[in-house]
Design a protein around this motif. Structure first.
Motif, PDB file in Angstrom:
ATOM      1  N   TRP A 167      -1.445   7.366  -3.870  1.00  0.00           N
ATOM      2  CA  TRP A 167      -2.022   8.172  -2.797  1.00  0.00           C
ATOM      3  C   TRP A 167      -1.124   8.193  -1.569  1.00  0.00           C
ATOM      4  CZ3 TRP A 167      -5.373  11.849  -1.824  1.00  0.00           C
ATOM      5  CH2 TRP A 167      -5.799  12.070  -0.524  1.00  0.00           C
ATOM      6  N   VAL A 168      -0.692   7.021  -1.118  1.00  0.00           N
ATOM      7  CA  VAL A 168       0.139   6.941   0.090  1.00  0.00           C
ATOM      8  C   VAL A 168       1.568   7.400  -0.205  1.00  0.00           C
ATOM      9  CG1 VAL A 168       1.036   5.409   1.896  1.00  0.00           C
ATOM     10  CG2 VAL A 168      -1.309   5.121   1.068  1.00  0.00           C
ATOM     11  N   ASP A 169       2.118   6.974  -1.337  1.00  0.00           N
ATOM     12  CA  ASP A 169       3.412   7.472  -1.808  1.00  0.00           C
ATOM     13  C   ASP A 169       4.510   7.309  -0.752  1.00  0.00           C
ATOM     14  OD1 ASP A 169       5.191   8.625  -3.593  1.00  0.00           O
ATOM     15  OD2 ASP A 169       4.745  10.666  -2.920  1.00  0.00           O
ATOM     16  N   TRP A 170       4.575   6.115  -0.144  1.00  0.00           N
ATOM     17  CA  TRP A 170       5.612   5.756   0.821  1.00  0.00           C
ATOM     18  C   TRP A 170       5.460   6.440   2.178  1.00  0.00           C
ATOM     19  CZ3 TRP A 170       8.093   1.514  -0.225  1.00  0.00           C
ATOM     20  CH2 TRP A 170       8.289   1.138  -1.565  1.00  0.00           C
TER      21      TRP A 170
ATOM     22  N   VAL B  28       0.832  -1.204   0.000  1.00  0.00           N
ATOM     23  CA  VAL B  28       0.000   0.000   0.000  1.00  0.00           C
ATOM     24  C   VAL B  28       0.865   1.253   0.000  1.00  0.00           C
ATOM     25  CG1 VAL B  28      -1.394   1.381   1.621  1.00  0.00           C
ATOM     26  CG2 VAL B  28      -2.178  -0.875   0.913  1.00  0.00           C
ATOM     27  N   ARG B  29       2.022   1.178   0.610  1.00  0.00           N
ATOM     28  CA  ARG B  29       2.903   2.347   0.659  1.00  0.00           C
ATOM     29  C   ARG B  29       3.363   2.771  -0.736  1.00  0.00           C
ATOM     30  NH1 ARG B  29       7.771   2.275   4.318  1.00  0.00           N
ATOM     31  NH2 ARG B  29       7.541   4.533   4.088  1.00  0.00           N
ATOM     32  N   GLN B  30       3.287   1.865  -1.698  1.00  0.00           N
ATOM     33  CA  GLN B  30       3.693   2.186  -3.056  1.00  0.00           C
ATOM     34  C   GLN B  30       2.561   2.766  -3.896  1.00  0.00           C
ATOM     35  OE1 GLN B  30       6.006  -1.884  -3.253  1.00  0.00           O
ATOM     36  NE2 GLN B  30       6.559  -0.701  -5.048  1.00  0.00           N
TER      37      GLN B  30
ATOM     38  N   VAL C 186      -2.820  -1.943  -6.534  1.00  0.00           N
ATOM     39  CA  VAL C 186      -2.749  -1.247  -5.255  1.00  0.00           C
ATOM     40  C   VAL C 186      -3.435   0.113  -5.322  1.00  0.00           C
ATOM     41  CG1 VAL C 186      -0.518  -0.121  -5.661  1.00  0.00           C
ATOM     42  CG2 VAL C 186      -1.180  -0.761  -3.330  1.00  0.00           C
ATOM     43  N   ASP C 187      -3.446   0.758  -6.481  1.00  0.00           N
ATOM     44  CA  ASP C 187      -4.090   2.061  -6.592  1.00  0.00           C
ATOM     45  C   ASP C 187      -5.610   1.959  -6.592  1.00  0.00           C
ATOM     46  OD1 ASP C 187      -1.827   3.787  -6.671  1.00  0.00           O
ATOM     47  OD2 ASP C 187      -1.412   3.097  -8.697  1.00  0.00           O
TER      48      ASP C 187
END
Length: 580
Positions: A413-416, A408-410, A468-469
């Motif tokens: 929206w979350v972008d790490w 999810v970090r990738q 994931v997106d």
């Protein structure tokens, strides 16, 4: 929660608590709590645990846990407990949680493992269950069981604090001031009477605001009205201290009246007059909450060279040190007043949630809190999400999730980022600040005035697992185009209503930004308030590096920052969650 501020001796209840030999367990579901104190002779390390169910539905729940080490210092910690039912731990934050059968083991994160005697760490998790959801009755800290007998509560030598005395949480047991000027504007709007009795912050955003602008209420008028509203009980009034030299160096909509070098004017014409008024014995019975200099200090980490997001104005403010000096001076002067509770702005997860922002910002907060004669004891807590839109709690995705092997970090929206919402960020920032030397029972505030994201666009479940997106975007409550968008956001709604002690480590949810007050004008509007025009408030703007070159998502036809914006107010009510 307990604190000792300004270097004075702790009240009797603090002293009694400090003498407990080993462990206290506090377990809470909703408003129900039980307390257990340790039997004499228990082995070190000891602990005090606050296990609180913060949200519960038919098949799951969320919980926050705060563990306080009352024994010998430890460099790492493991907390264990056993469920009586079929609860199963899922997502966890600020700790690594595993489960074998009914036994749960939570281990510290890399940044919160060291606990001195009296220090604490907080973590949270989501879990599933069916049937009953009983609170665990036994905890182990590094293998040592925390057992005990019921806490008898205050006794003859441990009285409750008298009216008007300093308290651990200024919101607990108190009404909160309703600004009659904001209330009148809200009540005049169709449907506005549903929220016009809610407490909001009073913004002192220029020198003239101290005495009142254009016939409006000044600081003394608000304090006098607060005394009237107080009656015979307790009342907290919320003030926003917001007038630093070179204010808001990374944006233009809320620039201020003072130039980058006017630190002496800030001290003598702004902070000193405010301190003089607040120190008037007439107001000694009020609990005065000050939120100090919104959107200032984090700019010195994220928006300075050599960052791609650097601005010349922020480079100037880092070089001259006037943000640090100004905040330190304000904390020192205001924190010396016995009934003032200073809360420093700590940004939000969409700003500081990345590794290279989080730790350096916390270090900077301590630098400011110990400058100009101030000490960490003059900081009662921190506030996050002020005037921002980050969701309080995202339920449909968690930072540990992955889709087809992609974290999810990738997701775009979350972008790490390390955090998905404000509650987890606030609790993690609190733990980090405590580890740096701030009070172990530091309190956090979360501004929920515009982060409800309700209405017809609110997702009812997770997004599709195509990738994931789609998973994140389909399930997230926060419907902004980009996490970096901050001005008059379309689709936003009122969030949780103000309330005291809603979660572990959180003193209150607050509406520090009054709903209906603009973030900035959507086009250039000349004014005498020092407020500029920022393209992020223009709905046609295609963005910059700080929002991934995305559309701004701003509402059209907005007025200057702080002025009433009827269309925004109606939007916030329409999309409120919980609904009005």
């Amino acid at each position: 929660m307990s604190r000792s501020r300004t270097g004075s001796a702790a009240p009797p209840s603090r002293r009694r608590t400090a003498l407990l030999a080993a462990c206290t367990l506090m377990a809470a579901t909703g408003a129900t709590a039980t307390a257990l104190t340790a039997q004499a002779g228990a082995a070190a390390p000891g602990c005090r645990v606050d296990y609180q169910v913060t949200n519960q539905w038919s098949t799951g729940f969320g919980a926050n846990v705060t563990v306080t080490n009352t024994g010998d210092p430890v460099s790492a910690w493991t907390l264990e407990w056993t469920y009586a039912g079929n609860q199963r731990i899922g997502q966890a934050w600020n700790a690594t949680a595993t489960q074998s059968g009914a036994v749960v083991t939570a281990r510290n994160a890399p940044y919160n493992g060291s606990l001195a005697t009296g220090a604490s760490a907080s973590f949270g998790f989501n879990a599933s269950y069916s049937g009953t959801n009983a609170v665990p009755t036994t905890f182990k800290l590094n293998g040592v069981t925390c057992n005990g007998v019921p806490d008898p509560g205050p006794g003859p030598t441990d009285p409750p604090p008298p009216t008007g005395s300093r308290v651990d949480n200024p919101y607990a047991g108190a009404k909160v001031y309703v600004n009659p000027e904001w209330s009148a504007k809200a009540a005049a709007e169709p449907g506005g009477s549903r929220i016009s009795n809610q407490p909001t912050g009073v913004w002192l955003d220029r020198i003239a605001a101290i005495n009142g602008v254009n016939g409006g209420m000044g600081l003394r008028a608000h304090l006098d009205e607060a005394l009237r509203q107080k009656g015979t009980g307790e009342l907290a009034i919320q003030l926003v201290i917001y007038n630093l030299p070179g204010r808001d160096c990374a944006a233009l909509a809320s620039n201020g009246e003072l130039g980058p070098t006017e630190i002496e004017k800030y001290r003598t014409q702004y902070i000193d007059p405010i301190a003089t008024i607040l120190a008037d014995p007439k107001y000694a019975g009020l609990r005065i909450v000050t939120t100090v200099e919104i959107d200032s200090l984090p700019n010195l980490v994220t928006n300075v060279s050599p960052r791609a997001t650097a601005t010349p104005n922020c480079d100037v403010m880092k070089a001259n040190g006037n943000y640090i000096k100004g905040v330190g001076y304000a904390l020192n002067k205001l924190g010396a007043i016995g009934n003032v509770y200073n809360y420093v702005d700590a940004g939000h997860h969409g700003w500081l949630g990345w590794d290279d922002n989080f730790g350096p910002s916390a270090e900077l907060f301590k630098q400011a809190a110990t400058s100009e004669g101030s000490t960490v004891s003059k900081v009662h807590g921190f506030i996050v999400n002020t005037a921002n839109y980050s969701a309080l709690k995202e339920d449909h995705f968690k930072i540990e999730d992955s889709v087809n092997g992609v974290s999810v970090r990738q997701s775009k929206w979350v972008d790490w980022n390390r955090y998905t919402d404000e509650l987890s960020y606030a609790q993690a920032m609190r733990a980090k600040l405590v580890s740096l030397g701030f009070d172990q029972n530091l309190g956090m505030l979360i501004d929920t005035s515009r982060n409800g994201w309700g209405g017809t666009a609110r997702p009812a479940g997770p997004g599709a697992t195509t990738n994931v997106d789609t998973y994140v975007n389909g399930g997230r409550y926060d419907r902004r185009i980009h996490l970096g968008n901050w001005c008059n956001q379309a689709g936003a709604g009122l969030g949780e209503r103000p309330k005291a002690a809603p979660a572990a480590g959180i003193d209150a949810y607050v509406w520090m930004k009054p709903p209906g007050e603009s973030d900035g004008s959507s086009s250039q509007i000349p004014n005498d308030e020092g407020k500029g025009f920022d393209r992020m408030c223009d709905p046609t703007y295609t963005g910059n590096a700080r929002n991934g070159n995305s559309m701004s998502g701003a509402l059209p036809n907005s007025p200057v920052a702080g002025h009433w914006f009827s269309a925004q107010f109606q939007e916030l009510m329409k999309n409120a969650h919980p609904a009005l």
